[in-house]
Design a protein around this motif. Structure first.
Motif, short mmCIF file in Angstrom:
data_model
loop_
_atom_site.label_atom_id
_atom_site.label_comp_id
_atom_site.label_asym_id
_atom_site.label_seq_id
_atom_site.Cartn_x
_atom_site.Cartn_y
_atom_site.Cartn_z
N THR A 73 -8.02 0.35 15.60
CA THR A 73 -8.19 1.68 15.03
C THR A 73 -8.24 2.68 16.18
N TRP A 101 -0.62 3.01 17.81
CA TRP A 101 -0.79 1.75 18.52
C TRP A 101 0.45 1.52 19.37
N SER A 158 -1.64 -2.67 7.90
CA SER A 158 -2.91 -2.57 8.61
C SER A 158 -3.79 -1.45 8.07
N ALA A 159 -5.09 -1.63 8.24
CA ALA A 159 -6.04 -0.59 7.82
C ALA A 159 -5.75 0.71 8.59
N GLU A 160 -5.32 0.56 9.85
CA GLU A 160 -5.05 1.73 10.68
C GLU A 160 -3.92 2.58 10.09
N ARG A 191 -5.12 4.54 7.19
CA ARG A 191 -6.03 5.60 7.66
C ARG A 191 -5.25 6.75 8.29
N ASN A 192 -4.13 6.42 8.94
CA ASN A 192 -3.47 7.43 9.77
C ASN A 192 -1.98 7.09 9.95
N ASP A 201 -15.47 8.36 9.12
CA ASP A 201 -14.41 7.68 9.87
C ASP A 201 -15.03 6.56 10.71
N ILE A 202 -14.20 5.87 11.50
CA ILE A 202 -14.67 4.73 12.27
C ILE A 202 -15.75 5.09 13.29
N ARG A 206 -13.99 10.82 6.95
CA ARG A 206 -12.89 9.88 6.90
C ARG A 206 -11.59 10.64 6.68
#
Ligand code: HEM
Length: 479
Positions: free
Chosen positions: A31, A38, A57-59, A62-63, A455-456, A462
């Motif tokens: 993340t 990434w 992916s969760a990432e 999220r984005n 958020d993380i 978030r």
């Protein structure tokens, strides 16, 4: 059992494996700070590589935007071998494909898992045009204008309920201010109630209608929920069958504030419609109703939630809209450009097509990525910034042809061309009129940070990511 090698056959296999091994965790996408992608490694010529596992992916949820930027810049037509899907990500390419209704067919029959039935969404060409004209005219122009007062009345009555001390959606804070969750208190149900009224559903069926809607929407996801979705669709069809018989005998009308008839409701119109001389069957009337409801609920809910989230997190722009009511149109369209509730649309190509040097074999699944088209810096400068004053976004009258002139473009959230959303005009009215009423009623609205998802980093809100704002807690002072 050994894990499947998902990169087998991939031309970038070696580099992907190396990049994954070098990342902080061998098989989990890290993340990252918002806006950063990434690092999936680079090819010998310096081109960034792309690992399709990122889509799961969760990432990414999220984005997603930094990843779409890589695709736009380096792989405008990307073949994802892992999911056997092509992605078209640039604004101009998505536009061209949407207009080419013959070359790029809409999703094949059955894709709504049988829950919606055989709808126009799954048709192309002449068949699509005949179905689309059945009710489209009731959602636009003069017909829509006549319905605005009842949309306003509905919004006002839902928001007025917040004053009721017993209202389960309102929390009264110790200092006298109030807090509501915008979805539960307004945005989840408002679009469904508007559609229910415009269709001409009897008031007594409204609660069941919301149940049918929720079950059918869950059923679209397949698996266990699909069974409940199919059951709800059958219940809806049974109910509609009795209405069809009744409306064929006795048409019903919508009325204005003073009780004057303003035209037949959509269900009555559908009951009178003939195709090739035949009246529509109850099954066909139900499919049309199911499509209108399914397409208009979650989408408009998402637009209202994202609009208020973005304004509340940009207080200067919130102040501008408060000072100048005419800015609501721009705020609505900039929300849909920046954070559309719909990410894109699937298509299948009817013949081999070559784009950007990639040959897409006939019958492939292609995702037209509206999220990416709306963030294409070839069209919208500084696309990640929310700016209701941006000079490159067209916020005028909605056009099926889209708008692309004098350095301004319409966004892609409603699609464009033959399948352009027929509910675009009514959802615009719902979001803008509803928001005007909210703005008048809420003094000093602000996000109730202590209730919001983080958020993380555990600190900041978030990000909206691919799913938009699920819950928005707003605190306001009483007027
Ligand atoms: C902000 C809210 C909305 C958004 C972002 C939205 C978005 C879209 C998009 C992108 C499509 C095109 C699908 C394609 O190209 O295959 C579409 C189609 C459609 N929308 Fe909407 N929509 C919204 C609200 C509504 C409302 C309120 C209604 C009904 C009252 C509605 C009814 C439909 C229908 C019936 C279709 C199918 C059109 C066709 O295939 O010809 N939508 N919508």
């Amino acid at each position: 059992m050994a894990e499947a090698d998902l990169t087998a056959g991939c031309p970038f296999r070696e580099t992907l494996t190396t990049a994954a091994a070098q990342s902080p965790s061998a098989d989990v996408v890290p993340t990252l700070p918002i806006g950063e992608a990434w690092d999936m490694g680079t090819a010998a010529d310096g081109t960034p590589l792309f690992d399709p596992r990122v889509f799961d992916s969760a990432e990414f949820f999220r984005n997603p935007y930094p990843y779409y930027r890589i695709l736009r810049d380096h792989y405008p037509v990307y073949f994802d071998q892992l999911h056997n899907t092509y992605y078209v990500t640039r604004f101009d390419d998505v536009t061209a494909c949407y207009f080419d209704d013959e070359g790029f067919n809409t999703i094949p029959k059955g894709s709504s898992s049988g829950v919606l039935g055989n709808t126009q969404l799954e048709l192309s060409g002449v068949e699509h045009r005949r179905r689309r004209n059945l009710y489209g005219q009731h959602l636009v122009g003069q017909n829509l204008k006549k319905r605005v007062p009842s949309i306003n009345r509905l919004a006002r009555s839902m928001i007025d309920a917040w004053d009721d001390i017993e209202d389960p959606n309102t929390i009264i804070d110790a200092n006298g201010s109030r807090t509501v969750e915008l979805g539960r208190a307004f945005a989840n149900e408002f679009p469904i109630r508007v559609v229910c009224e415009v269709l001409g559903f009897p008031a007594e069926a409204q609660d069941r209608f919301y149940y049918w809607y929720n079950s059918m929407m869950s059923g679209l996801g397949g698996s266990a929920a699909q069974k409940q979705g199919l059951q709800a669709r059958q219940d809806l069809e049974d109910y509609v069958s009795s209405l069809v018989a009744e409306r064929r005998r006795t048409p019903t009308f919508l009325h204005d504030e003073d009780g004057n008839q303003i035209g037949k409701d959509i269900i009555t119109k559908l009951c009178e419609t003939r195709i090739d001389g035949d009246l529509l069957s109850a099954e066909e009337v139900t499919s049309n109703i199911a499509l209108i409801v399914a397409a208009g609920g979650e989408t408009t809910r998402g637009a209202i939630m994202n609009l208020w989230y973005l304004l509340l997190t940009h207080p200067d722009q919130l102040a501008d809209v408060r000072a100048d009511d005419a800015l609501w149109d721009a705020a609505f369209h900039e929300t849909l450009r920046h954070s559309s509730p719909i990410g894109g649309q699937p298509r299948h190509n009817s013949h081999d097509i070559e784009m950007h040097g990639v040959t897409i074999p006939a019958g492939s699944l292609i995702q037209m990525v509206d999220f990416s088209a709306n963030h294409d810096e070839r069209v919208f400068a500084d696309p990640e910034t929310f700016n209701i004053h941006r000079p490159d976004l067209y916020s005028g009258k909605l056009l099926r042809s889209g708008y692309r002139k004098d350095g301004r473009s319409s966004h892609m959230a409603f699609g464009v061309g033959p399948h352009l959303c027929p509910g675009a005009w009514i959802s615009h009215q719902e979001a803008v009129e509803g928001s005007r009423i909210l703005m008048q009623r809420l003094r000093n609205p602000r996000i109730a940070m202590e209730r919001m998802a983080r958020d993380i980093d555990g600190e900041t809100l978030r990000p909206m990511g691919t799913s938009g704002v699920r819950e928005l807690w707003i605190t306001y002072d009483r007027t």
